[in-house]
Scaffold this motif. Structure first.
Motif, PDB file in Angstrom:
ATOM      1  N   LEU A 292       0.832  -1.203   0.000  1.00 29.17           N
ATOM      2  CA  LEU A 292       0.000   0.000   0.000  1.00 29.17           C
ATOM      3  C   LEU A 292       0.869   1.256   0.000  1.00 29.17           C
ATOM      4  O   LEU A 292       0.647   2.185  -0.799  1.00 29.17           O
ATOM      5  N   LEU A 293       1.865   1.298   0.880  1.00 27.62           N
ATOM      6  CA  LEU A 293       2.735   2.471   0.969  1.00 27.62           C
ATOM      7  C   LEU A 293       3.530   2.649  -0.320  1.00 27.62           C
ATOM      8  O   LEU A 293       3.740   3.779  -0.786  1.00 27.62           O
ATOM      9  N   TYR A 294       3.970   1.547  -0.902  1.00 26.45           N
ATOM     10  CA  TYR A 294       4.731   1.622  -2.153  1.00 26.45           C
ATOM     11  C   TYR A 294       3.855   2.160  -3.282  1.00 26.45           C
ATOM     12  O   TYR A 294       4.295   2.997  -4.082  1.00 26.45           O
ATOM     13  N   ASP A 295       2.610   1.698  -3.350  1.00 25.56           N
ATOM     14  CA  ASP A 295       1.700   2.170  -4.403  1.00 25.56           C
ATOM     15  C   ASP A 295       1.462   3.673  -4.301  1.00 25.56           C
ATOM     16  O   ASP A 295       1.312   4.355  -5.320  1.00 25.56           O
ATOM     17  N   TYR A 296       1.411   4.191  -3.070  1.00 24.40           N
ATOM     18  CA  TYR A 296       1.165   5.615  -2.871  1.00 24.40           C
ATOM     19  C   TYR A 296       2.410   6.468  -3.120  1.00 24.40           C
ATOM     20  O   TYR A 296       2.294   7.675  -3.323  1.00 24.40           O
ATOM     21  N   THR A 297       3.594   5.855  -3.089  1.00 26.56           N
ATOM     22  CA  THR A 297       4.818   6.662  -3.163  1.00 26.56           C
ATOM     23  C   THR A 297       5.699   6.339  -4.371  1.00 26.56           C
ATOM     24  O   THR A 297       6.654   7.072  -4.635  1.00 26.56           O
ATOM     25  N   ARG A 298       5.400   5.286  -5.106  1.00 23.74           N
ATOM     26  CA  ARG A 298       6.294   4.888  -6.190  1.00 23.74           C
ATOM     27  C   ARG A 298       6.235   5.870  -7.367  1.00 23.74           C
ATOM     28  O   ARG A 298       5.229   6.552  -7.586  1.00 23.74           O
ATOM     29  N   VAL A 299       7.310   5.910  -8.110  1.00 24.94           N
ATOM     30  CA  VAL A 299       7.418   6.749  -9.311  1.00 24.94           C
ATOM     31  C   VAL A 299       7.267   5.850 -10.533  1.00 24.94           C
ATOM     32  O   VAL A 299       7.978   4.859 -10.673  1.00 24.94           O
ATOM     33  N   ASP A 300       6.290   6.204 -11.385  1.00 26.05           N
ATOM     34  CA  ASP A 300       6.029   5.430 -12.599  1.00 26.05           C
ATOM     35  C   ASP A 300       6.568   6.201 -13.795  1.00 26.05           C
ATOM     36  O   ASP A 300       5.960   7.169 -14.279  1.00 26.05           O
ATOM     37  N   ASN A 301       7.727   5.782 -14.283  1.00 25.71           N
ATOM     38  CA  ASN A 301       8.364   6.496 -15.394  1.00 25.71           C
ATOM     39  C   ASN A 301       7.603   6.334 -16.706  1.00 25.71           C
ATOM     40  O   ASN A 301       7.851   7.068 -17.670  1.00 25.71           O
ATOM     41  N   ASN A 302       6.694   5.381 -16.770  1.00 23.57           N
ATOM     42  CA  ASN A 302       5.898   5.171 -17.981  1.00 23.57           C
ATOM     43  C   ASN A 302       4.598   5.965 -17.971  1.00 23.57           C
ATOM     44  O   ASN A 302       3.837   5.933 -18.939  1.00 23.57           O
ATOM     45  N   LYS A 303       4.352   6.666 -16.888  1.00 24.39           N
ATOM     46  CA  LYS A 303       3.108   7.428 -16.774  1.00 24.39           C
ATOM     47  C   LYS A 303       3.161   8.655 -17.686  1.00 24.39           C
ATOM     48  O   LYS A 303       4.169   9.349 -17.776  1.00 24.39           O
ATOM     49  N   THR A 304       2.044   8.919 -18.374  1.00 30.99           N
ATOM     50  CA  THR A 304       1.934  10.088 -19.249  1.00 30.99           C
ATOM     51  C   THR A 304       1.507  11.293 -18.419  1.00 30.99           C
ATOM     52  O   THR A 304       0.515  11.235 -17.683  1.00 30.99           O
ATOM     53  N   TYR A 310      -2.669  22.660 -18.358  1.00 31.11           N
ATOM     54  CA  TYR A 310      -3.770  21.864 -18.899  1.00 31.11           C
ATOM     55  C   TYR A 310      -4.198  20.738 -17.943  1.00 31.11           C
ATOM     56  O   TYR A 310      -5.053  19.936 -18.284  1.00 31.11           O
ATOM     57  N   ALA A 311      -3.600  20.703 -16.771  1.00 27.81           N
ATOM     58  CA  ALA A 311      -3.870  19.606 -15.830  1.00 27.81           C
ATOM     59  C   ALA A 311      -5.053  19.938 -14.932  1.00 27.81           C
ATOM     60  O   ALA A 311      -5.219  21.075 -14.478  1.00 27.81           O
ATOM     61  N   ASP A 312      -5.897  18.942 -14.700  1.00 31.56           N
ATOM     62  CA  ASP A 312      -7.001  19.095 -13.753  1.00 31.56           C
ATOM     63  C   ASP A 312      -6.526  18.902 -12.317  1.00 31.56           C
ATOM     64  O   ASP A 312      -7.194  19.315 -11.369  1.00 31.56           O
ATOM     65  N   SER A 313      -5.361  18.253 -12.156  1.00 32.26           N
ATOM     66  CA  SER A 313      -4.831  17.969 -10.830  1.00 32.26           C
ATOM     67  C   SER A 313      -3.321  18.028 -10.880  1.00 32.26           C
ATOM     68  O   SER A 313      -2.698  17.798 -11.920  1.00 32.26           O
ATOM     69  N   GLN A 314      -2.727  18.349  -9.740  1.00 31.26           N
ATOM     70  CA  GLN A 314      -1.270  18.355  -9.642  1.00 31.26           C
ATOM     71  C   GLN A 314      -0.692  16.978  -9.958  1.00 31.26           C
ATOM     72  O   GLN A 314       0.400  16.864 -10.506  1.00 31.26           O
ATOM     73  N   PHE A 315      -1.469  15.931  -9.608  1.00 27.82           N
ATOM     74  CA  PHE A 315      -0.979  14.574  -9.801  1.00 27.82           C
ATOM     75  C   PHE A 315      -0.899  14.196 -11.282  1.00 27.82           C
ATOM     76  O   PHE A 315      -0.203  13.241 -11.631  1.00 27.82           O
ATOM     77  N   ASP A 316      -1.600  14.957 -12.151  1.00 29.11           N
ATOM     78  CA  ASP A 316      -1.510  14.700 -13.589  1.00 29.11           C
ATOM     79  C   ASP A 316      -0.194  15.207 -14.170  1.00 29.11           C
ATOM     80  O   ASP A 316       0.181  14.844 -15.289  1.00 29.11           O
ATOM     81  N   THR A 317       0.507  16.048 -13.413  1.00 26.66           N
ATOM     82  CA  THR A 317       1.745  16.653 -13.914  1.00 26.66           C
ATOM     83  C   THR A 317       2.991  15.909 -13.453  1.00 26.66           C
ATOM     84  O   THR A 317       4.094  16.271 -13.849  1.00 26.66           O
ATOM     85  N   GLN A 318       2.837  14.903 -12.577  1.00 26.28           N
ATOM     86  CA  GLN A 318       3.997  14.227 -12.002  1.00 26.28           C
ATOM     87  C   GLN A 318       3.908  12.720 -12.209  1.00 26.28           C
ATOM     88  O   GLN A 318       2.826  12.152 -12.344  1.00 26.28           O
ATOM     89  N   LYS A 319       5.039  12.085 -12.228  1.00 24.55           N
ATOM     90  CA  LYS A 319       5.104  10.642 -12.420  1.00 24.55           C
ATOM     91  C   LYS A 319       5.011   9.886 -11.091  1.00 24.55           C
ATOM     92  O   LYS A 319       4.902   8.661 -11.071  1.00 24.55           O
ATOM     93  N   GLY A 320       5.074  10.622  -9.998  1.00 28.37           N
ATOM     94  CA  GLY A 320       4.984  10.011  -8.676  1.00 28.37           C
ATOM     95  C   GLY A 320       3.550   9.736  -8.266  1.00 28.37           C
ATOM     96  O   GLY A 320       2.594  10.143  -8.926  1.00 28.37           O
ATOM     97  N   GLY A 321       3.400   9.013  -7.144  1.00 25.24           N
ATOM     98  CA  GLY A 321       2.085   8.684  -6.621  1.00 25.24           C
ATOM     99  C   GLY A 321       1.506   9.814  -5.786  1.00 25.24           C
ATOM    100  O   GLY A 321       2.091  10.900  -5.681  1.00 25.24           O
ATOM    101  N   VAL A 322       0.379   9.529  -5.171  1.00 25.07           N
ATOM    102  CA  VAL A 322      -0.335  10.544  -4.387  1.00 25.07           C
ATOM    103  C   VAL A 322       0.521  11.059  -3.235  1.00 25.07           C
ATOM    104  O   VAL A 322       0.459  12.238  -2.876  1.00 25.07           O
ATOM    105  N   LEU A 323       1.329  10.190  -2.633  1.00 29.33           N
ATOM    106  CA  LEU A 323       2.111  10.584  -1.457  1.00 29.33           C
ATOM    107  C   LEU A 323       3.612  10.518  -1.711  1.00 29.33           C
ATOM    108  O   LEU A 323       4.398  10.460  -0.765  1.00 29.33           O
TER     109      LEU A 323
END
Length: 614
Positions: A292-304, A310-323
């Motif tokens: 669970l902690l890894y899913d919230y903090t991992r960096v996905d280099n394949n994420k677009t 143009y982002a609806d959320s800050q999380f759309d601009t980063q490859k990292g997770g919510v936390l």
């Protein structure tokens, strides 16, 4: 022009020339709402983080609950029981029971005492005192006399209730006797019986003045008896030991309940499957939290990702997770990893002499000794999780030996249970002193040095006693030493009490040794989760608060502040729109006036033009 109000807003229908000021205001408002939209976006992002922390908090609480379910040595260890004759007894075993075979010979079971009297009445609701006077009822139980009066017209049911409810207790203490009614061939039998077994439970009726017309025969008795047993050949044939109950507790860790006369052999073994199940339960629960902690903090280099504009959320601009990058979660992950992979408090690595004989320390002092490690292979499906090695590298006198988990369990199952579930468990490595007791809540886990000096008269010299580097108090009357909290700076060994064994004069060279208070891994983890991570914010000043709880509280305050800003921005926009509508309304009125003047001028020009043509 006319201005209409609907639901507190102003509607501007537009000019006759086709200009739609309402649409213009709507479009201008979209530009004016940019800050409000940003605030709502921020709120959504912070709420997403808070929701993630709520999920983490629940997962940690469930984790703590799982750990507590196995956080006892006696439950972590389990025993297998085999009886050659299962009719003779039932057996329960604690984890502390030795693996051994025991013989049990039961010659006689313990029994209750009974006193019976048949009444010549068809129903239990019939009177057994048809007279108009009190009737005395006296009896003895284990040699003690009791008596009470039976009122006129008392029924058999009433007499039973008097024994069970009113007279079965004297000064709040149970007499150890009860009454029941049994149908006996169309008649009713009153049965008094002892609630305990054994030969010391005899019931004897001294006086029962029931009218002969309501009784049938006289009192009959069955005296209680002791159980007669022989355990592991003791006492020697032909003798048996007598016990008042059908429960045998002669064998440490076993509780034996006698069921019938006969002989049986009880074989106690180690339940390896249960130990493995407990270990796997810990590993699975730990990996669930880590995942669970890894899913919230991992960096996905394949994420677009998208640009911030143009982002609806800050999380759309980063490859990292919510936390990702959150210091609180990083702290939780780091402390959990360190605690799980490190040597628990009070444990010591095993030391052996030249003959490979253990001289101090623990057989297993870390999870790695059981083949449990963290998968550190990047790209692995179990990266960051706990995994089992097929073979454990166990070092014996400088030589590495490969063993399996089954081998480890065979070597020292109690040591495995201690590694996981020890709680305030003392161990002393010296013959100079021994552990006596400790103050719960003061003394913590750890390894503590002890030293003291003894005078020529065999008395410990005041001022020479130290435990974990802190001066301790000596009690000459009991020949004990203790580290007292409040006398100097607090110390992890505060509250520990030791018995002095060696009172040989030291002549300047102190007696020394170490005492260890073991705190198993599960104990450390549950305390860390409950206090360091989840300890709720009570609002009390200087109260220790858990990392997750503090962050949840902070995030709620941030969201509350954003809500206040959004409310103020909404109010500003309402005022702005009304102001714009008022301005455009005045503009429309002005334009309408000029439009009228224009029409009038055009009419006059047309009139002059017509006149000139004539």
């Amino acid at each position: 022009m006319a201005v209409s109000y609907t639901s507190g807003s102003i509607k501007v229908p537009g000019l006759g020339n086709g200009t739609d000021f309402s649409t213009m205001i709507d479009q201008l408002e979209r530009i004016e709402m940019s800050h409000a939209l940003q605030l709502n976006s921020w709120k959504k992002d912070w709420q997403t983080r808070l929701d993630a922390f709520d999920t983490v908090s629940k997962a940690l609480a469930d984790y703590s609950k799982t750990l507590k379910s196995i956080n006892k040595e006696e439950t972590f260890l389990a025993k297998t029981l085999t009886l050659s004759n299962e009719k003779v007894c039932t057996v329960k075993a604690l984890g502390t029971a030795d693996n051994a075979t025991h013989s049990l010979d039961v010659k006689q079971l313990a029994s209750n005492s009974y006193a019976n009297l048949v009444f010549d009445v068809a129903n239990k609701t019939d009177s057994i005192n048809p007279t108009s006077s009190m009737m005395n009822f006296s009896f003895t139980l284990d040699g003690t006399a009791y008596n009470f009066d039976v009122p006129p017209n008392t029924t058999l049911e009433g007499l039973k209730n008097m024994v069970n409810q009113k007279y079965a207790k004297i000064s709040g203490q149970s007499l150890g006797m009860k009454a029941s009614i049994i149908e006996a061939g169309g008649k009713q039998m009153l049965q008094l019986y002892s609630t305990e077994t054994g030969s010391n439970t005899q019931i004897s009726i001294v006086s029962a003045g029931f009218d002969p017309s309501v009784t049938s025969g006289s009192w009959t008795y069955q005296n209680g008896q002791n159980a007669m047993v022989r355990v592991n050949g003791f006492p020697a044939d032909p003798d048996y030991r007598e016990i008042t109950k059908n429960t045998v507790a002669d064998i440490s860790g076993l509780t034996i309940n006698l069921q019938s006369v006969g002989q049986t052999t009880i074989t106690v073994g180690l339940d390896k499957a249960h130990i493995k199940e407990s270990i796997n339960k810990f590993v699975d629960a730990t990996n669930a939290v880590r995942t669970l902690l890894y899913d919230y903090t991992r960096v996905d280099n394949n994420k677009t990702t998208v640009a911030s504009d143009y982002a609806d959320s800050q999380f759309d601009t980063q490859k990292g997770g919510v936390l990702t990058g959150n210091y609180g979660i990083q702290l939780v992950m780091s402390k959990m990893k360190t605690s799980i992979l490190s040597k628990p408090m009070g444990f010591s690595y095993l030391e052996r002499d030249a003959n490979n004989t253990p001289i101090s320390g623990d057989t297993f002092a870390a999870l790695s000794h059981l083949g449990i490690k963290t998968d550190d292979v990047q790209g692995s499906a179990t990266y960051g999780l706990l995994i089992f090695e097929d073979n454990i590298q166990y070092v014996l006198e400088g030589k590495t030996t490969l063993i399996t988990l089954d081998d480890a369990i065979d070597m020292d199952p109690e040591g495995i249970a201690e590694l996981f579930a020890a709680k305030n468990k003392p161990e002393v490595d010296s013959n100079n002193f021994g552990f006596a007791s400790m103050v719960q809540g003061q003394c913590k886990g750890g390894e503590f040095d002890v030293k003291y000096e003894v005078a020529a008269d065999g008395k410990v010299i005041d001022g020479t006693v130290f435990i974990n580097g802190k001066a301790a108090k000596y009690y000459p009357d009991t020949n004990q030493i203790m580290l007292i909290r409040g006398e100097g700076a607090d110390n992890d060994a505060d509250g520990i009490l030791l018995d002095i064994y060696n009172n040989t004069p030291t002549n300047g060279v102190p007696h020394t040794g170490k005492v260890r208070i073991k705190q198993g891994l599960l104990n450390e983890l549950t305390n860390m989760v409950d206090v360091d991570f989840l300890d709720p914010d009570s609002g009390e000043k200087d109260k220790v608060k858990g990392t997750i709880s503090v962050l949840q509280s902070q995030y709620k305050k941030i969201i509350s502040n954003i809500n206040a800003k959004i409310a103020r921005e909404d109010e500003r926009l309402i005022v702005w729109r009304r102001r714009m509508e008022d301005r455009f309304s005045r503009l429309e009125t002005t334009l309408k006036t000029y439009e009228g003047l224009q029409a009038m001028v055009e009419s006059q020009v047309n009139s002059l033009s017509s006149a000139s043509k004539k």
